[in-house]
Write an enzyme that holds these catalytic residues in place. Sequence first.
Site, PDB file in Angstrom:
ATOM      1  N   HIS A  15     -21.050  -1.618  30.599  1.00 27.25           N
ATOM      2  CA  HIS A  15     -21.166  -1.196  29.272  1.00 27.25           C
ATOM      3  C   HIS A  15     -20.032  -0.116  29.091  1.00 27.25           C
ATOM      4  CE1 HIS A  15     -23.134  -4.108  27.362  1.00 27.25           C
ATOM      5  NE2 HIS A  15     -24.874  -4.125  27.850  1.00 27.25           N
ATOM      6  N   THR A  63     -17.059  -3.858  26.196  1.00 24.44           N
ATOM      7  CA  THR A  63     -16.994  -3.195  25.022  1.00 24.44           C
ATOM      8  C   THR A  63     -17.167  -3.522  24.124  1.00 24.44           C
ATOM      9  OG1 THR A  63     -16.375  -0.869  24.336  1.00 24.44           O
ATOM     10  CG2 THR A  63     -14.663  -2.479  24.692  1.00 24.44           C
ATOM     11  N   THR A  64     -17.696  -2.420  22.865  1.00 29.19           N
ATOM     12  CA  THR A  64     -17.952  -3.493  21.460  1.00 29.19           C
ATOM     13  C   THR A  64     -16.744  -2.923  21.023  1.00 29.19           C
ATOM     14  OG1 THR A  64     -19.856  -3.474  21.088  1.00 29.19           O
ATOM     15  CG2 THR A  64     -18.918  -3.799  19.637  1.00 29.19           C
ATOM     16  N   PRO A  65     -15.411  -3.638  20.329  1.00 29.63           N
ATOM     17  CA  PRO A  65     -14.558  -3.226  19.126  1.00 29.63           C
ATOM     18  C   PRO A  65     -15.970  -2.399  18.052  1.00 29.63           C
ATOM     19  CG  PRO A  65     -14.022  -4.833  20.205  1.00 29.63           C
ATOM     20  CD  PRO A  65     -15.606  -5.257  20.178  1.00 29.63           C
ATOM     21  N   LYS A  66     -15.168  -1.038  17.886  1.00 29.92           N
ATOM     22  CA  LYS A  66     -15.432  -0.218  16.400  1.00 29.92           C
ATOM     23  C   LYS A  66     -15.053  -0.124  15.662  1.00 29.92           C
ATOM     24  CE  LYS A  66     -19.044   1.847  19.440  1.00 29.92           C
ATOM     25  NZ  LYS A  66     -18.621   0.606  20.505  1.00 29.92           N
ATOM     26  N   GLU A 115     -34.346 -10.333  27.014  1.00 30.51           N
ATOM     27  CA  GLU A 115     -33.769  -8.905  26.935  1.00 30.51           C
ATOM     28  C   GLU A 115     -35.295  -8.965  26.381  1.00 30.51           C
ATOM     29  OE1 GLU A 115     -30.982  -6.205  27.645  1.00 30.51           O
ATOM     30  OE2 GLU A 115     -30.520  -7.298  25.429  1.00 30.51           O
ATOM     31  N   ASP A 137     -25.707   0.381  32.907  1.00 26.80           N
ATOM     32  CA  ASP A 137     -25.167   1.529  32.117  1.00 26.80           C
ATOM     33  C   ASP A 137     -25.256   2.967  32.785  1.00 26.80           C
ATOM     34  OD1 ASP A 137     -24.996   1.161  28.392  1.00 26.80           O
ATOM     35  OD2 ASP A 137     -26.591  -0.041  29.742  1.00 26.80           O
TER      36      ASP A 137
END
Length: 358
Positions: A15, A97-100, A224, A300
Amino acid sequence: MEWCVSMPKVELHAHLNGSIRDSTLLELTEALVEKGVINFSEVEHIIRKYNRSLKEVFKLFDLIHVLATDHNTVTRITKEVVEDFASENVVYLELRTTPKRNDSVGMSKRSYVEAVLKGLRSITSVDVAFIPHCEDSKSLFTPLPTINGHVRKRIFVRLLLSIDRRETTEAAMETVKLALEMRQFGVVGIDLSGNPSIGDWTTYVPALKFAREQGLYVTLHCGEVPNSKEIKNMLDFRPQRIGHACYFEDEHWKQLKSSNIPVEICLTSNVRTKTIPSIDVHHFVDLYNAKHPLVLCTDDSGVFSTRLSKEYKFAADSFGLGRRQMFELSRNAVEFIFADSRVKEDLRKIFNSVNMEV
């Protein structure tokens, strides 16, 4: 440890923001402290601490979320993360990655991804191959220039856009459509991640199905937390890979092994977050002995104070595996990457070129 560093490696579960350097984290935090946004005394010990507890890890994620909210920071983190992976001989990296969206600084999901791409373009210390159409059609495995007697490093990078489990179906679909628009810049797939206790699998299925129909690869954070029904549904979906697989029951293991879906194994992350009781009972052993496709990853690296070389050393020491076995584990990971066959072939050549030296 030296052989773990020198050995070529493939990273498939990293991440972006979770891989931030501690030094960068500290610097960015101090800048916000000066602006009165953050109380330094509340976060200093977490930033400076090496072996963070689960509670401290989540608090650190909250801090990173506050820090990585503008284009320049996203660009900087991207540049440094790729440089760090390349420095320990990671030859292929899939960065997720999460587009923000941050309206206060004019950040859209698209401009966020563009900031990531800017970070990739800004790297000068190593050769970064991330745009498929700009790569040599014959072979990527060409002699690299030598500088002061040292061969310049090269790393292939591909991007996965993450759907956050807090998002709606519409927001998830927006991320998939953005990934399709950015394919020419090295976006190869979609990841489903975020707090595993939030959201419902059915929310993301339309977007994930659409992604697969359009030729994007899909990897899922799976198992998870204990959620038998969701795990089964995810395995029924047949993604190209899954990550973690910690809370599987017997029926899930049977289904996983029959489907041959590769597993992204994150040892340090699993131990620190206590999703497994201890390294002694980690499912790596069962999967490895069953010759199931798997790959060691960091998850991470900044948050968990690890790196890919340490994950290989951790596995070797914990499970009694030798250098040759670790090398084969790393080389086999090439077969599970989301890049095209030309990149796979060039990575095979890289591994074959050092095979006799291990």
